[in-house]
Design a protein around this motif. Structure first.
Motif, PDB file in Angstrom:
ATOM      1  N   ASN A 260       5.074  14.170 -12.999  1.00  0.00           N
ATOM      2  CA  ASN A 260       3.594  13.505 -12.972  1.00  0.00           C
ATOM      3  C   ASN A 260       3.487  12.900 -11.511  1.00  0.00           C
ATOM      4  OD1 ASN A 260       4.982  11.088 -12.582  1.00  0.00           O
ATOM      5  ND2 ASN A 260       4.124  10.257 -14.841  1.00  0.00           N
ATOM      6  N   SER A 261       2.296  12.394 -11.327  1.00  0.00           N
ATOM      7  CA  SER A 261       1.824  11.730 -10.457  1.00  0.00           C
ATOM      8  C   SER A 261       1.415  12.603  -9.011  1.00  0.00           C
ATOM      9  CB  SER A 261       2.653  10.655  -9.879  1.00  0.00           C
ATOM     10  OG  SER A 261       3.744  11.164  -8.731  1.00  0.00           O
ATOM     11  N   VAL A 262       0.760  12.041  -8.134  1.00  0.00           N
ATOM     12  CA  VAL A 262       0.342  12.373  -6.625  1.00  0.00           C
ATOM     13  C   VAL A 262       1.775  12.873  -6.001  1.00  0.00           C
ATOM     14  CG1 VAL A 262      -0.564  12.042  -4.512  1.00  0.00           C
ATOM     15  CG2 VAL A 262      -1.748  11.205  -6.694  1.00  0.00           C
ATOM     16  N   PHE A 263       2.665  12.042  -6.254  1.00  0.00           N
ATOM     17  CA  PHE A 263       3.865  12.311  -5.200  1.00  0.00           C
ATOM     18  C   PHE A 263       4.576  13.680  -5.478  1.00  0.00           C
ATOM     19  CE2 PHE A 263       8.606  11.970  -5.254  1.00  0.00           C
ATOM     20  CZ  PHE A 263       8.957  11.799  -3.913  1.00  0.00           C
ATOM     21  N   ASP A 264       4.467  14.038  -6.874  1.00  0.00           N
ATOM     22  CA  ASP A 264       4.896  15.435  -7.243  1.00  0.00           C
ATOM     23  C   ASP A 264       4.189  16.575  -6.482  1.00  0.00           C
ATOM     24  OD1 ASP A 264       7.324  14.916  -8.552  1.00  0.00           O
ATOM     25  OD2 ASP A 264       6.354  14.570 -10.381  1.00  0.00           O
ATOM     26  N   VAL A 265       2.873  16.255  -6.763  1.00  0.00           N
ATOM     27  CA  VAL A 265       1.791  17.311  -6.141  1.00  0.00           C
ATOM     28  C   VAL A 265       1.992  17.353  -4.943  1.00  0.00           C
ATOM     29  CG1 VAL A 265      -0.429  17.856  -6.240  1.00  0.00           C
ATOM     30  CG2 VAL A 265       0.338  16.791  -8.042  1.00  0.00           C
ATOM     31  N   CYS A 266       2.088  16.407  -4.063  1.00  0.00           N
ATOM     32  CA  CYS A 266       2.163  16.520  -2.820  1.00  0.00           C
ATOM     33  C   CYS A 266       3.424  17.446  -2.283  1.00  0.00           C
ATOM     34  CB  CYS A 266       2.280  14.872  -2.102  1.00  0.00           C
ATOM     35  SG  CYS A 266       0.823  14.018  -2.075  1.00  0.00           S
ATOM     36  N   LEU A 267       4.392  17.187  -2.995  1.00  0.00           N
ATOM     37  CA  LEU A 267       5.688  17.761  -2.687  1.00  0.00           C
ATOM     38  C   LEU A 267       5.495  19.134  -2.837  1.00  0.00           C
ATOM     39  CD1 LEU A 267       8.530  15.110  -3.595  1.00  0.00           C
ATOM     40  CD2 LEU A 267       7.648  15.663  -1.341  1.00  0.00           C
ATOM     41  N   ASP A 268       4.895  19.505  -4.052  1.00  0.00           N
ATOM     42  CA  ASP A 268       4.757  20.992  -4.342  1.00  0.00           C
ATOM     43  C   ASP A 268       3.865  21.252  -3.246  1.00  0.00           C
ATOM     44  OD1 ASP A 268       6.276  20.712  -6.759  1.00  0.00           O
ATOM     45  OD2 ASP A 268       4.602  20.549  -8.050  1.00  0.00           O
TER      46      ASP A 268
ATOM     47  N   SER B  50       0.777  -1.267   0.103  1.00  0.00           N
ATOM     48  CA  SER B  50      -0.069   0.178   0.013  1.00  0.00           C
ATOM     49  C   SER B  50       0.665   1.273  -0.180  1.00  0.00           C
ATOM     50  CB  SER B  50      -0.961   0.089   1.325  1.00  0.00           C
ATOM     51  OG  SER B  50      -1.610   1.123   1.308  1.00  0.00           O
ATOM     52  N   VAL B  51       1.913   1.331   0.780  1.00  0.00           N
ATOM     53  CA  VAL B  51       2.599   2.382   0.751  1.00  0.00           C
ATOM     54  C   VAL B  51       3.568   2.589  -0.501  1.00  0.00           C
ATOM     55  CG1 VAL B  51       5.040   3.395   1.988  1.00  0.00           C
ATOM     56  CG2 VAL B  51       3.220   2.262   3.303  1.00  0.00           C
ATOM     57  N   SER B  52       4.054   1.515  -0.931  1.00  0.00           N
ATOM     58  CA  SER B  52       4.803   1.444  -2.362  1.00  0.00           C
ATOM     59  C   SER B  52       3.662   1.976  -3.319  1.00  0.00           C
ATOM     60  CB  SER B  52       5.275   0.193  -2.622  1.00  0.00           C
ATOM     61  OG  SER B  52       6.091   0.457  -3.553  1.00  0.00           O
ATOM     62  N   ASN B  53       2.446   1.303  -3.554  1.00  0.00           N
ATOM     63  CA  ASN B  53       1.667   1.732  -4.602  1.00  0.00           C
ATOM     64  C   ASN B  53       1.056   3.223  -4.612  1.00  0.00           C
ATOM     65  OD1 ASN B  53       0.040   0.879  -6.731  1.00  0.00           O
ATOM     66  ND2 ASN B  53      -1.842   1.221  -5.455  1.00  0.00           N
ATOM     67  N   GLY B  54       0.996   3.843  -3.321  1.00  0.00           N
ATOM     68  CA  GLY B  54       0.970   5.197  -3.308  1.00  0.00           C
ATOM     69  C   GLY B  54       1.692   6.186  -3.858  1.00  0.00           C
TER      70      GLY B  54
ATOM     71  N   ASN C 259      11.280   4.527   1.344  1.00  0.00           N
ATOM     72  CA  ASN C 259      12.561   5.243   0.688  1.00  0.00           C
ATOM     73  C   ASN C 259      12.781   4.556  -0.796  1.00  0.00           C
ATOM     74  OD1 ASN C 259      12.928   7.175   2.723  1.00  0.00           O
ATOM     75  ND2 ASN C 259      14.309   5.823   3.894  1.00  0.00           N
ATOM     76  N   ILE C 260      12.689   3.224  -0.506  1.00  0.00           N
ATOM     77  CA  ILE C 260      13.118   2.450  -1.870  1.00  0.00           C
ATOM     78  C   ILE C 260      12.007   2.898  -3.078  1.00  0.00           C
ATOM     79  CG2 ILE C 260      13.022   0.174  -2.905  1.00  0.00           C
ATOM     80  CD1 ILE C 260      14.071  -0.895  -0.124  1.00  0.00           C
ATOM     81  N   SER C 261      10.946   3.049  -2.620  1.00  0.00           N
ATOM     82  CA  SER C 261       9.773   3.583  -3.631  1.00  0.00           C
ATOM     83  C   SER C 261       9.959   4.768  -3.997  1.00  0.00           C
ATOM     84  CB  SER C 261       8.508   3.208  -2.919  1.00  0.00           C
ATOM     85  OG  SER C 261       8.201   1.920  -2.455  1.00  0.00           O
ATOM     86  N   ILE C 262      10.347   5.842  -3.372  1.00  0.00           N
ATOM     87  CA  ILE C 262      10.750   7.188  -3.616  1.00  0.00           C
ATOM     88  C   ILE C 262      11.888   7.123  -4.751  1.00  0.00           C
ATOM     89  CG2 ILE C 262      11.499   9.308  -2.922  1.00  0.00           C
ATOM     90  CD1 ILE C 262       9.758   8.966  -0.633  1.00  0.00           C
ATOM     91  N   ALA C 263      12.983   6.271  -4.298  1.00  0.00           N
ATOM     92  CA  ALA C 263      14.132   6.134  -5.353  1.00  0.00           C
ATOM     93  C   ALA C 263      13.813   5.655  -6.704  1.00  0.00           C
ATOM     94  CB  ALA C 263      15.191   5.286  -4.640  1.00  0.00           C
ATOM     95  N   ARG C 264      12.818   4.681  -6.564  1.00  0.00           N
ATOM     96  CA  ARG C 264      12.135   4.120  -7.757  1.00  0.00           C
ATOM     97  C   ARG C 264      11.292   5.149  -8.581  1.00  0.00           C
ATOM     98  NH1 ARG C 264      12.669  -0.436 -11.527  1.00  0.00           N
ATOM     99  NH2 ARG C 264      13.686  -1.226  -9.682  1.00  0.00           N
TER     100      ARG C 264
END
Length: 185
Positions: free
Chosen positions: A91-99, A31-35, A76-81
């Protein structure tokens, strides 16, 4: 199986440690990695790399709690990937969250600033401790697990609009809290 028993299996280098860890925390790791990744194959690879990472770190480490230790590694591994997969693209929610958080927390890389980042992490922990449970859950779901508004709304029973407003207010409160602690934003 209890965490202490799983850690003991790692300490004695029993191969049964991995299946036990997967049975207890595999769903959460995925779940963490898929997010972050939203790709089944990458998620599975990151979870497997996490298990290898745990195998290599226990011993000598004795994590307490095990769940936080495992989640930190898979995240951490998922973020590196993710960074590898999206180099030169956005793209993705990851970039939006960090912004979204960028207005509250600056980022840089000098040794002095890395020291300050551990102090900053302490301030953020203090801030989260002061939030009510619902707002803390919403904040952590968004900025630790990178959940989208819809999934947070499903988990909390609130509307997506309410989630957005709460996050905006919480970010503003965080910004003011960090300023009061002398953090330059």
């Amino acid at each position: 199986m209890e965490d202490e028993e799983i850690i003991q299996l790692f300490n004695v280098r029993s191969e049964q440690a991995i299946p036990e860890l997967d049975q207890k925390y595999g769903k959460l790791c995925r779940s963490v990695s898929n997010g972050i990744l939203h790709c089944y194959e990458d998620v599975e690879e990151c979870v497997n790399d996490t298990y290898l990472g745990v195998w290599n770190k226990i011993p000598p480490e004795h994590p307490n709690p095990l769940i936080a230790f495992v989640c930190r590694i898979v995240r951490n591994i998922s973020i590196a990937r993710y960074k590898y997969n999206t180099a030169q693209k956005r793209n993705s929610v990851f970039d939006v969250c960090l912004d979204e958080l960028e207005e509250c927390i600056s980022s840089s890389g000098s040794t002095e600033e890395q020291f300050d980042s551990s102090q900053l992490a302490g301030y953020i922990d203090e801030f989260l401790d002061k939030l009510d449970q619902t707002n803390r859950i919403i904040f952590v779901q968004r900025y630790w697990f990178f959940s989208d508004f819809g999934s947070i709304a499903d988990k909390t029973g609130l509307s997506e609009g309410n989630i957005r407003v709460r996050l905006s207010r919480t970010r503003n409160k965080l910004k003011e809290y960090l300023k009061s602690k002398g953090v330059q934003i």
